[in-house]
Enzyme design. Structure first.
Site, short mmCIF file in Angstrom:
data_model
loop_
_atom_site.label_atom_id
_atom_site.label_comp_id
_atom_site.label_asym_id
_atom_site.label_seq_id
_atom_site.Cartn_x
_atom_site.Cartn_y
_atom_site.Cartn_z
N ASP A 156 0.82 -1.23 0.00
CA ASP A 156 0.00 0.00 0.00
C ASP A 156 0.85 1.27 0.00
O ASP A 156 0.46 2.29 0.56
CB ASP A 156 -0.97 0.03 1.21
CG ASP A 156 -1.89 -1.17 1.24
OD1 ASP A 156 -2.42 -1.52 0.17
OD2 ASP A 156 -2.07 -1.77 2.32
N GLY B 11 1.71 2.87 -2.69
CA GLY B 11 1.39 3.69 -3.86
C GLY B 11 2.05 3.12 -5.11
O GLY B 11 2.29 3.85 -6.08
N LYS B 12 2.33 1.83 -5.10
CA LYS B 12 2.99 1.20 -6.26
C LYS B 12 2.12 1.33 -7.51
O LYS B 12 2.63 1.49 -8.60
CB LYS B 12 3.25 -0.30 -6.00
CG LYS B 12 4.31 -0.55 -4.96
CD LYS B 12 4.59 -2.03 -4.80
CE LYS B 12 3.38 -2.79 -4.27
NZ LYS B 12 2.95 -2.40 -2.93
N ASN C 59 -4.01 -12.50 -3.92
CA ASN C 59 -4.09 -11.86 -2.60
C ASN C 59 -3.63 -10.41 -2.69
O ASN C 59 -3.77 -9.65 -1.74
CB ASN C 59 -3.23 -12.60 -1.57
CG ASN C 59 -1.78 -12.76 -2.00
OD1 ASN C 59 -1.48 -12.68 -3.18
ND2 ASN C 59 -0.90 -12.99 -1.07
N GLY D 35 -3.66 -6.59 -4.68
CA GLY D 35 -4.77 -5.85 -5.27
C GLY D 35 -4.32 -4.45 -5.59
O GLY D 35 -3.58 -3.85 -4.83
N HIS D 36 -4.69 -3.99 -6.76
CA HIS D 36 -4.41 -2.59 -7.04
C HIS D 36 -5.50 -1.97 -7.89
O HIS D 36 -6.22 -2.66 -8.60
CB HIS D 36 -3.02 -2.39 -7.65
CG HIS D 36 -2.67 -3.43 -8.66
ND1 HIS D 36 -1.59 -4.25 -8.52
CD2 HIS D 36 -3.28 -3.79 -9.81
CE1 HIS D 36 -1.55 -5.08 -9.55
NE2 HIS D 36 -2.56 -4.82 -10.34
N GLN E 54 2.82 -6.21 -2.64
CA GLN E 54 3.17 -6.13 -1.21
C GLN E 54 4.48 -5.35 -1.00
O GLN E 54 4.78 -4.47 -1.78
CB GLN E 54 3.23 -7.53 -0.61
CG GLN E 54 1.84 -8.17 -0.59
CD GLN E 54 1.78 -9.56 -1.21
OE1 GLN E 54 2.77 -10.10 -1.67
NE2 GLN E 54 0.61 -10.14 -1.23
N THR F 78 -9.15 -1.41 1.26
CA THR F 78 -9.92 -1.15 0.04
C THR F 78 -11.17 -2.01 -0.02
O THR F 78 -12.24 -1.54 -0.40
CB THR F 78 -9.07 -1.42 -1.22
OG1 THR F 78 -7.72 -1.60 -0.82
CG2 THR F 78 -9.15 -0.30 -2.19
N PRO G 151 -9.79 0.04 9.40
CA PRO G 151 -8.70 1.00 9.58
C PRO G 151 -7.34 0.30 9.58
O PRO G 151 -7.19 -0.75 10.20
CB PRO G 151 -8.98 1.64 10.94
CG PRO G 151 -10.07 0.85 11.57
CD PRO G 151 -10.73 0.03 10.52
N LEU H 277 3.56 12.49 0.01
CA LEU H 277 4.14 13.59 0.79
C LEU H 277 3.10 14.63 1.14
O LEU H 277 3.17 15.26 2.19
CB LEU H 277 5.28 14.23 0.00
CG LEU H 277 6.61 13.50 0.18
CD1 LEU H 277 7.59 13.90 -0.89
CD2 LEU H 277 7.20 13.79 1.56
P1 GDP Z 1 -0.11 -0.27 -3.70
O1 GDP Z 1 -0.74 -1.29 -2.83
O2 GDP Z 1 1.29 0.02 -3.32
O3 GDP Z 1 -0.28 -0.52 -5.17
O4 GDP Z 1 -0.88 1.08 -3.34
P2 GDP Z 1 -1.89 1.86 -4.24
O5 GDP Z 1 -1.25 2.23 -5.53
O6 GDP Z 1 -3.19 1.17 -4.22
O7 GDP Z 1 -1.96 3.25 -3.44
C1 GDP Z 1 -2.71 3.45 -2.33
C2 GDP Z 1 -3.52 4.71 -2.47
O8 GDP Z 1 -2.68 5.86 -2.39
C3 GDP Z 1 -4.27 4.84 -3.77
O9 GDP Z 1 -5.57 5.26 -3.47
C4 GDP Z 1 -3.52 5.93 -4.52
O10 GDP Z 1 -4.36 6.68 -5.36
C5 GDP Z 1 -3.01 6.79 -3.40
N1 GDP Z 1 -1.79 7.55 -3.70
C6 GDP Z 1 -0.68 7.15 -4.35
N2 GDP Z 1 0.25 8.13 -4.34
C7 GDP Z 1 -0.30 9.18 -3.68
C8 GDP Z 1 0.18 10.48 -3.30
O11 GDP Z 1 1.30 10.89 -3.58
N3 GDP Z 1 -0.68 11.27 -2.58
C9 GDP Z 1 -1.94 10.87 -2.23
N4 GDP Z 1 -2.70 11.71 -1.53
N5 GDP Z 1 -2.40 9.64 -2.56
C10 GDP Z 1 -1.60 8.82 -3.27
#
Ligand code: GDP
Length: 430
Positions: free
Chosen positions: A18, A20-21, A43, A45-46, A228, A303, A308, A336
């Site tokens: 989670d 932001g990948k 398992n 998810g994106h 992950q 998601t 929480p 950030l």
């Molecule tokens: P992953 O599990 O690493 O693929 O995480 P996700 O790509 O699903 O990212 C988690 C959430 O963070 C998503 O809802 C993205 O839209 C959000 N997100 C990613 N980068 C940023 C950022 O720089 N700022 C904000 N506010 N949200 C972000």
């Protein structure tokens, strides 16, 4: 051919997932010729948003949503064929003709793996990592027992039957005799259903290692998409609170059959703070109002479950390990913007374990359980200037530049991508 100047790029999580990948992958996926997953199963998810269209994927690489790239599910991934067929139908419904290949060597999640996963829950008590109950741990275990069924086996009835007899009997016995649960599906039913899945998926099944080798030799660009994060890696993570696969970039080689010598760029996605789903000690975890504020601002709720997530301050002990183990060439620092407005930002730089300062992730569970965060506090940056992404790195507040430089020094890796919002354009490349 793509405009991605670096031929083979990998994106991995530098924390607990989670990070932001999805957003960072989105940057590269559209312009890659191949997008490849190398570990885990459904398992993960994106969520990918392209031209206002939202895609939720669990198994298929995100390249699928761009139409052009070939998406590949490598041999290191474990495949639930039903889930795969459903996901193929899902992308077709969204108007996409899936360009997809699955490795003939990928192991198949069988119904008895899913049943065993359910039966296993509770078995590990407070050592449990929090399973998604999709059969992931049992299928990887069966692979190591050499009871596994691979995609190619589904296409060969004699071999399939021969292997299924062994695998089924073994898992049934564990489920019924050790875990005192019942397995209600018969072997014949599994044979018929899974042979049928094999036929339905036949056109997608290939020797993807050879496909990728040829692609690389002919100058195509390849993107490896990690799921992950490093602390969930079954070898290097906080075992046993991990996932059942290697999330580290090293697994790209074994999980796809592409040599590690050919990977040019390895990007570690690092969120500017922490979030964690599931159990395990978490030294820089925060609680109470401060945690709630960070959780709400960052949208740190599951998601699918809405639960929480645990949150905390950035832990550089963890990121240091991610840099070392993955061989990161750079960090993509995300979210950030969520830290806007804080006066002070604590960053965990080491752990205090019973009076001893340690700067690397301990293998010892006792040490990890006793680890107290040692923080250095840096001044915050208030609010970011409007449309900062248009103005570039130089226009960022000095305190934010100092914060980034501090991270770079501490973990010895450059931060080259700075993400300040969920949208594609809200990104600063250095
Ligand atoms: P992953 O599990 O690493 O693929 O995480 P996700 O790509 O699903 O990212 C988690 C959430 O963070 C998503 O809802 C993205 O839209 C959000 N997100 C990613 N980068 C940023 C950022 O720089 N700022 C904000 N506010 N949200 C972000």
């Amino acid at each position: 051919m793509s405009s991605n100047p670096s031929k083979i790029t990998a994106i991995v999580g530098a924390q607990w997932g989670d990070e932001g990948k999805g957003k960072i992958t989105d940057f590269f996926a559209g312009e890659s010729d191949y997008v490849v997953r190398f570990h885990g199963g459904n398992n993960a998810g994106h969520t990918i948003i392209v031209d206002g269209n939202t895609f939720k994927l669990h198994l298929i690489p995100s390249g699928i949503v761009y139409g052009e790239p070939m998406s590949i599910i490598g041999n290191g991934v474990v495949v639930d064929p039903k889930a795969l067929l459903d996901e193929i139908a899902y992308v077709k419904e969204k108007g996409i003709d899936p360009k997809l290949m699955v490795s003939d060597r990928a192991h198949v999640i069988m119904p008895y793996h899913i049943a065993m996963d359910g039966a296993l829950s509770g078995h590990q008590g407070n050592l449990a990592a929090g399973s998604t109950r999709r059969g992931i741990a049992p299928v990887y275990a069966d692979k190591m027992f050499r009871n596994g069924i691979r995609m190619v086996d589904l296409l060969e009835p004699d071999v399939f039957k021969e292997k299924l007899e062994k695998g089924y009997a073994f898992c049934k016995s564990i489920i019924e005799k050790t875990l005192n649960q019942s397995l209600d599906i018969s072997m014949d039913e599994i044979f018929d259903t899974y042979s049928d899945y094999g036929q339905k998926l036949k056109s997608y099944i290939h020797d993807t290692s050879v496909v990728l080798y040829k692609a690389h030799k002919s100058g195509k660009s390849i993107l490896f998409e990690g799921a992950q994060g490093i602390s969930l890696d079954v070898d290097h993570g906080v075992y046993p609170y991990t996932t059942s696969s290697n999330t580290a970039a090293g697994h790209i080689s074994t999980g796809t059959g592409v040599s590690f010598r050919d990977i040019d760029r390895i990007i570690g996605v690092t969120k500017a703070y922490l979030s964690r789903v599931g159990e395990s000690p978490l030294p820089s975890e925060i609680h109470g109002d401060e945690a709630k504020m960070l959780r709400d601002k960052g949208g740190e709720y599951g998601t699918t479950t809405g639960r929480p997530r645990r949150v905390g301050w950035l832990d550089l002990v963890q990121v240091r390990q991610a840099v070392r183990v993955n061989g990161l060439t750079e960090i993509a620092l995300t979210k950030l913007d969520i830290l806007n407005g804080f006066d002070e930002l604590p960053i965990c730089v080491a752990y205090d374990v019973k009076g001893k300062r340690i700067t690397e992730m301990p293998a010892s569970l006792t040490e990890y359980r006793n680890a107290k965060p040692i923080y250095e506090s840096l001044p915050g940056w208030g609010d970011l200037p409007e449309n900062i992404w248009d103005k570039g790195y130089d226009a960022m507040p000095q305190t934010l530049k100092d914060y980034i430089a501090f991270i770079e020094r501490q973990v010895d890796c450059p931060v080259k991508i700075v993400s300040v919002g969920p949208q594609r354009h809200e990104t600063i490349i250095r």
